[in-house]
Motif scaffolding. Structure first.
Motif, short mmCIF file in Angstrom:
data_model
loop_
_atom_site.label_atom_id
_atom_site.label_comp_id
_atom_site.label_asym_id
_atom_site.label_seq_id
_atom_site.Cartn_x
_atom_site.Cartn_y
_atom_site.Cartn_z
N LYS A 277 0.84 -1.19 0.00
CA LYS A 277 0.00 0.00 0.00
C LYS A 277 0.88 1.24 0.00
CE LYS A 277 -3.79 2.25 2.51
NZ LYS A 277 -4.70 2.18 3.69
N VAL A 278 0.59 2.16 -0.91
CA VAL A 278 1.34 3.41 -1.03
C VAL A 278 0.57 4.52 -0.33
CG1 VAL A 278 2.37 5.07 -2.62
CG2 VAL A 278 2.29 2.64 -3.22
N THR A 279 1.24 5.22 0.57
CA THR A 279 0.59 6.32 1.30
C THR A 279 0.62 7.60 0.48
OG1 THR A 279 2.64 7.00 2.38
CG2 THR A 279 1.31 5.33 3.51
N VAL A 280 -0.34 8.45 0.72
CA VAL A 280 -0.38 9.77 0.08
C VAL A 280 0.61 10.68 0.81
CG1 VAL A 280 -1.80 11.77 -0.45
CG2 VAL A 280 -2.77 9.46 -0.60
N PRO A 281 1.51 11.35 0.09
CA PRO A 281 2.49 12.21 0.77
C PRO A 281 1.83 13.38 1.49
CG PRO A 281 2.55 12.57 -1.59
CD PRO A 281 1.66 11.39 -1.38
N GLN A 282 2.36 13.71 2.64
CA GLN A 282 1.88 14.84 3.42
C GLN A 282 2.79 16.04 3.21
OE1 GLN A 282 -1.02 14.66 5.26
NE2 GLN A 282 -1.21 12.61 4.36
N GLY A 283 2.22 17.20 2.89
CA GLY A 283 3.02 18.41 2.70
C GLY A 283 4.05 18.21 1.62
N ASN A 284 5.31 18.45 1.98
CA ASN A 284 6.41 18.29 1.04
C ASN A 284 7.06 16.92 1.14
OD1 ASN A 284 6.17 20.95 0.05
ND2 ASN A 284 7.37 21.76 1.77
N GLY A 285 6.40 16.02 1.83
CA GLY A 285 6.95 14.68 2.00
C GLY A 285 6.88 13.85 0.73
N THR A 286 7.33 12.64 0.83
CA THR A 286 7.31 11.71 -0.30
C THR A 286 6.45 10.50 0.06
OG1 THR A 286 9.32 10.62 0.52
CG2 THR A 286 9.60 12.40 -1.09
N PRO A 287 5.89 9.84 -0.93
CA PRO A 287 5.08 8.66 -0.64
C PRO A 287 5.92 7.55 -0.01
CG PRO A 287 4.73 9.43 -2.89
CD PRO A 287 5.92 10.16 -2.36
N LYS A 288 5.29 6.74 0.80
CA LYS A 288 5.92 5.56 1.37
C LYS A 288 5.09 4.34 1.00
CE LYS A 288 7.88 7.98 5.38
NZ LYS A 288 7.91 8.03 6.88
#
Length: 440
Positions: A277-288
């Motif tokens: 499962k790929v997470t939606v990036p928060q702010g300027n973060g990157t997907p995990k």
């Protein structure tokens, strides 16, 4: 009603052809559909499951050493319903002291063909004589290989099994950072196949065995469109020929395989499902991306989803790194047919029962007339001690002008990819053999 299909069933099996013609005539006279008539045709003479040769004599043995040092070994038999059956399939790459068992048996389990107009539906293996339609092969169809003679019940001897090798392009390529050295190898596969004729269609049942341990199972549909289907009674067929006179009726091909793995010679394998499962990036973060493993301990009807896969894990065997050997099931492109309960899932894992051999219209005796006859009904909560894997790959065939004449081969199938069967790529060149895990 497309009964021209029934009239051409079983090729040279004269006795069975007579039964098919009689049933086809009765159906045409009474207005019954092929769906009701088809199972009765073969159930009367259905043989018991074939017994493989006890010693796997030379006539039933296939052994091939491929470029890179990999040797594949297996036995074969022929079932008058399922066609070609491969048995005791083992893989021995260079550096392994003995063969590694992969499959106890592998075979087709059904070719289900429903027509879009709802007026015809066929189970080609157990309802329309798939096994009886084995075709003679000429040397040009088996280039560089050997054609084996197959004894087909009620038909006789057919030169119908090809074993050969075929190039598949790059097996690997690696260039060093300086560009001064390139490691590359061209791969070659062992190819084992038969051709079975069912009415106007011809099915190529193909198994490929690669030097890196991959197994590919495919069915290629070719032959001809049935001219008896040029009525498009569903009102949505495709025009074939000049103008808009002949409309070919659309239909589906739902192909099933039955796999009894027996990894490392032990039938008590275990099944695992993996989901990422790929997470939606928060702010300027990157997907995990997070991957989870779910042991499949009970019978399962599984659906393919994005970033989901299954593997069969050996109960006893480990590679030289101490990791459990396994094979990953990699389904090919599929149009899942929702019209029948047994076609609504992509994979099934069931507890082994000798009578459960065909994914639909199962003609083996599983306990009387009221016993379930399709794979979906066999998923009923049993613990998976000796799991059987079933793979379903569908194709919705909307005809086109290019389908005549003859029809180009359309392939549908899947791969079995080795996962930790060996500690490194079995084709690793000698000067890279020390780069296992962290390396400079």
């Amino acid at each position: 009603m497309h009964f021209d299909r029934a009239s051409r069933v079983r090729g040279r099996a004269a006795a069975v052809l007579a039964v098919a013609a009689l049933l086809g005539s009765l159906a045409a006279a009474t207005g019954t559909t092929a769906t009701a008539a088809a199972p009765k045709e073969i159930a009367r003479t259905a043989p018991k499951a074939p017994t493989p040769p006890a010693d796997c004599s030379a006539a039933y043995r296939i052994e091939q050493k491929l470029d890179g040092g990999t040797t594949w070994r297996m036995c074969w038999s022929y079932d008058s319903d399922a066609g070609l059956v491969l048995e005791r399939v083992s893989y021995q790459p260079k550096g392994e002291p003995k063969p590694i068992r992969v499959l106890t048996t592998g075979k087709l389990a059904q070719v289900h063909v429903p027509y879009d107009n709802g007026r015809a539906e066929y189970d080609d293996l157990t309802g329309f004589g798939f096994g009886y339609g084995l075709q003679d092969l000429k040397p040009a169809e088996c280039p560089g290989g050997t054609i084996k003679t197959v004894k087909v019940r009620d038909v006789g001897n057919v030169k119908g099994l090809c074993t050969t090798t075929r190039a598949r392009g790059h097996a690997y390529r690696l260039a060093n950072d300086m560009g001064t050295k390139v490691w590359q190898a061209q791969g070659k596969d062992l190819l084992v196949y038969t051709v079975n004729k069912v009415s106007w269609y011809e099915y190529i049942t193909e198994w490929r065995f690669s030097s890196d341990g991959t197994i590919s199972a495919n069915v290629g549909a070719t032959g001809s469109l049935s001219p008896g289907d040029y009525d498009a009674a569903d009102g949505r067929g495709w025009p074939i020929g000049k103008g808009a006179r002949d409309y070919a009726t659309s239909h589906s091909h739902n192909v099933f395989w039955r796999l009894n793995f027996g990894l490392d010679g032990n039938s008590k394998n275990r099944v695992e499902q993996y989901d990422s499962k790929v997470t939606v990036p928060q702010g300027n973060g990157t997907p995990k991306t997070r991957t989870t493993r779910t042991p499949v301990t009970k019978e399962l009807a599984g659906d393919a989803k994005n970033m989901r896969w299954w593997r069969m894990v050996s109960a006893t065997g480990k590679n030289k790194d101490g990791h459990a050997r396994s094979y990953e099931i990699v389904p090919g492109s599929s149009n899942k047919y929702p019209g029948r309960s047994f076609t609504q899932h992509d994979v099934y894992f069931t507890q082994h029962r000798a009578c459960e051999q065909f994914a639909s219209n199962n003609i083996r005796n599983c306990g009387g007339a009221n016993a379930p006859k399709s794979v979906d009904k066999w998923v009923n909560g049993e613990t998976l001690n000796t799991p059987i894997a079933w793979v379903n790959i569908g194709f919705h065939h909307i005809a086109r002008d290019e389908d005549q004449q003859p029809m180009p081969v359309h392939w549908q199938g899947f791969h079995l990819a080795p996962r930790d069967v060996t500690a490194m790529n079995p084709l690793t060149p000698a000067d890279l053999a020390g780069q296992n895990g962290q390396h400079d």
